[in-house]
Design an enzyme around this catalytic site. Structure first.
Site, short mmCIF file in Angstrom:
data_model
loop_
_atom_site.label_atom_id
_atom_site.label_comp_id
_atom_site.label_asym_id
_atom_site.label_seq_id
_atom_site.Cartn_x
_atom_site.Cartn_y
_atom_site.Cartn_z
N CYS A 1 53.19 7.45 58.44
CA CYS A 1 54.01 6.28 58.07
C CYS A 1 54.98 6.64 56.94
O CYS A 1 54.54 7.12 55.88
CB CYS A 1 53.07 5.16 57.63
SG CYS A 1 53.90 3.82 56.77
N TYR B 1 63.56 1.26 63.07
CA TYR B 1 62.60 0.36 63.73
C TYR B 1 63.32 -0.77 64.45
O TYR B 1 62.93 -1.17 65.55
CB TYR B 1 61.61 -0.22 62.71
CG TYR B 1 60.70 0.82 62.14
CD1 TYR B 1 59.54 1.20 62.82
CD2 TYR B 1 61.00 1.46 60.95
CE1 TYR B 1 58.71 2.18 62.32
CE2 TYR B 1 60.17 2.45 60.44
CZ TYR B 1 59.04 2.81 61.13
OH TYR B 1 58.23 3.78 60.64
N1 LIG Z 1 55.90 -3.44 53.52
C1 LIG Z 1 55.10 -2.37 53.85
C2 LIG Z 1 55.32 -1.95 55.28
C3 LIG Z 1 54.40 -0.82 55.63
C4 LIG Z 1 54.31 -0.63 57.14
O1 LIG Z 1 55.05 -1.26 57.92
N2 LIG Z 1 53.38 0.25 57.57
C5 LIG Z 1 53.19 0.44 58.99
C6 LIG Z 1 53.09 1.90 59.34
S1 LIG Z 1 54.63 2.73 59.20
C7 LIG Z 1 51.86 -0.16 59.40
O2 LIG Z 1 50.85 0.04 58.77
N3 LIG Z 1 51.88 -0.93 60.51
C8 LIG Z 1 50.72 -1.53 61.10
C9 LIG Z 1 51.03 -2.92 61.58
O3 LIG Z 1 52.13 -3.42 61.32
O4 LIG Z 1 50.15 -3.52 62.16
C10 LIG Z 1 55.37 -1.26 52.87
O5 LIG Z 1 56.51 -0.78 52.75
O6 LIG Z 1 54.44 -0.86 52.23
#
Ligand SMILES: N[C@@H](CCC(=O)N[C@@H](CS)C(=O)NCC(=O)O)C(=O)O
Length: 314
Positions: free
Chosen positions: A57, A189
């Site tokens: 990520c 994205y």
């Molecule tokens: N706002 C968060 C976004 C983090 C994020 O989108 N992480 C993704 C992986 S790249 C995730 O864990 N997605 C799982 C989901 O949305 O269910 C940050 O920047 O810390």
């Protein structure tokens, strides 16, 4: 989509339209507290905080990078989720070649970390997470906040001479972030997950306009602000280092590749070659994650043709 609703885990919300509607209507929860040097609620300390991350990520990878470059690996412990997120449990922990166990409480999923912090949590279960061992809760699950905490609040245990968001450059960095974060970091994205051709076309156009602008800005400069590396460089880097491996082929960012931009390529390589950086970039994790089941339910959205066609001079 996978999420917690009132503390119950749902590994495939889209298979139940009623549940999905309930989730969409529910207020979003998150954790936005702040560790501060000398703070009252969450004082900075060595050994007290723990990061839950994935190398796949880009957002979590920024926190891993800052922990490394600030010299905080002994002060802040870390557990690594397996890059394959598409299974019914989402992010998982186990001792494997690509992941670690949860070193703190042997939980096998990240959603248990969330419900241990907030038993009735409703929201997506994302990495990174900054966990407080003392109060057994999540301080923050927002990477943009976490990197700023690491940048300045832990100087007593890390390298105080490294500063990526210094006071006197905040306005300039914020202005660059306003372009880089929505159109590049999020733009890939928006492109890959667009559910209509119109949304895709808009996202990919904004992405390529931003990349053109950044390519021009980097002409004759080492970093976005000139000679000094800032937070804005790391935001850009975390997306571009993945670009040709996954965002181009998998998220339909097909207008151009990173290698088609000489200045952006040079910038990415220059940052990658700094001590400590290559160690925390793991393209094997990235590739597994993005070619896993990400729920990209848009096979009918047609990717953009390459900007450079066969009539262009070589
Ligand atoms: N706002 C968060 C976004 C983090 C994020 O989108 N992480 C993704 C992986 S790249 C995730 O864990 N997605 C799982 C989901 O949305 O269910 C940050 O920047 O810390």
């Amino acid at each position: 989509m996978k999420a917690l609703i009132d503390g119950r885990w749902h590994g495939d919300l889209d298979s139940d339209p009623g549940l999905r509607a309930r989730f969409d209507a529910a207020p979003r929860q998150g954790f936005r507290d702040w560790v501060r040097a000398g703070g009252a609620a969450f004082p900075a300390a060595a050994g007290r905080y723990h990061l839950y991350v994935s190398f796949a990520c880009p957002w979590a990878n920024r926190t891993i990078l800052y922990r490394k470059l600030k010299g905080l690996e002994d002060a802040i412990s870390m557990s690594v989720a397996h890059p394959s997120w598409g299974g019914p449990e989402g992010w998982r922990f186990a001792d494997t070649e690509l992941s670690t166990r949860d070193h703190l409480e042997c939980r096998d999923t990240l959603h248990r970390v969330y419900t241990d912090a907030e038993s009735g949590f409703t929201g997506r279960v994302t990495v990174p997470v900054l966990w407080d061992k003392q109060t057994r809760t999540i301080v923050s699950n927002e990477s943009g906040d976490i990197i700023r905490m690491l940048d300045r609040e832990f100087d007593a245990w890390g390298d105080a001479s490294v500063r990526f968001y210094p006071d006197r450059l905040k306005a300039e960095i914020d202005a660059l972030n306003t372009l880089i974060v929505p159109d590049v970091c999020m733009g890939v994205y928006k492109s890959g997950f667009a559910s209509s051709q119109e949304n895709y076309d808009r996202a990919v156009a904004a992405l390529s306009a931003a990349l053109d602008e950044l390519e021009a800005r980097l002409a004759g400069r080492d970093y976005l602000l000139g000679a000094r590396i800032s937070e804005a460089d790391w935001h850009l880097f975390m997306t571009l280092v993945r670009f040709d491996a996954v965002y181009h082929p998998r998220l339909k960012c097909t207008y151009a590749r990173l290698v088609d931009y000489p200045n952006l390529s040079r910038h990415t390589r220059r940052l990658y070659e700094l001590p400590g950086v290559a160690e925390v970039i793991k393209l094997d994790h990235v590739r597994i994650h993005y070619f896993d089941d990400l729920g990209l339910g848009n096979p009918r959205v047609l990717p953009a043709p390459p900007a450079r066609d066969f009539r262009d001079a070589a």
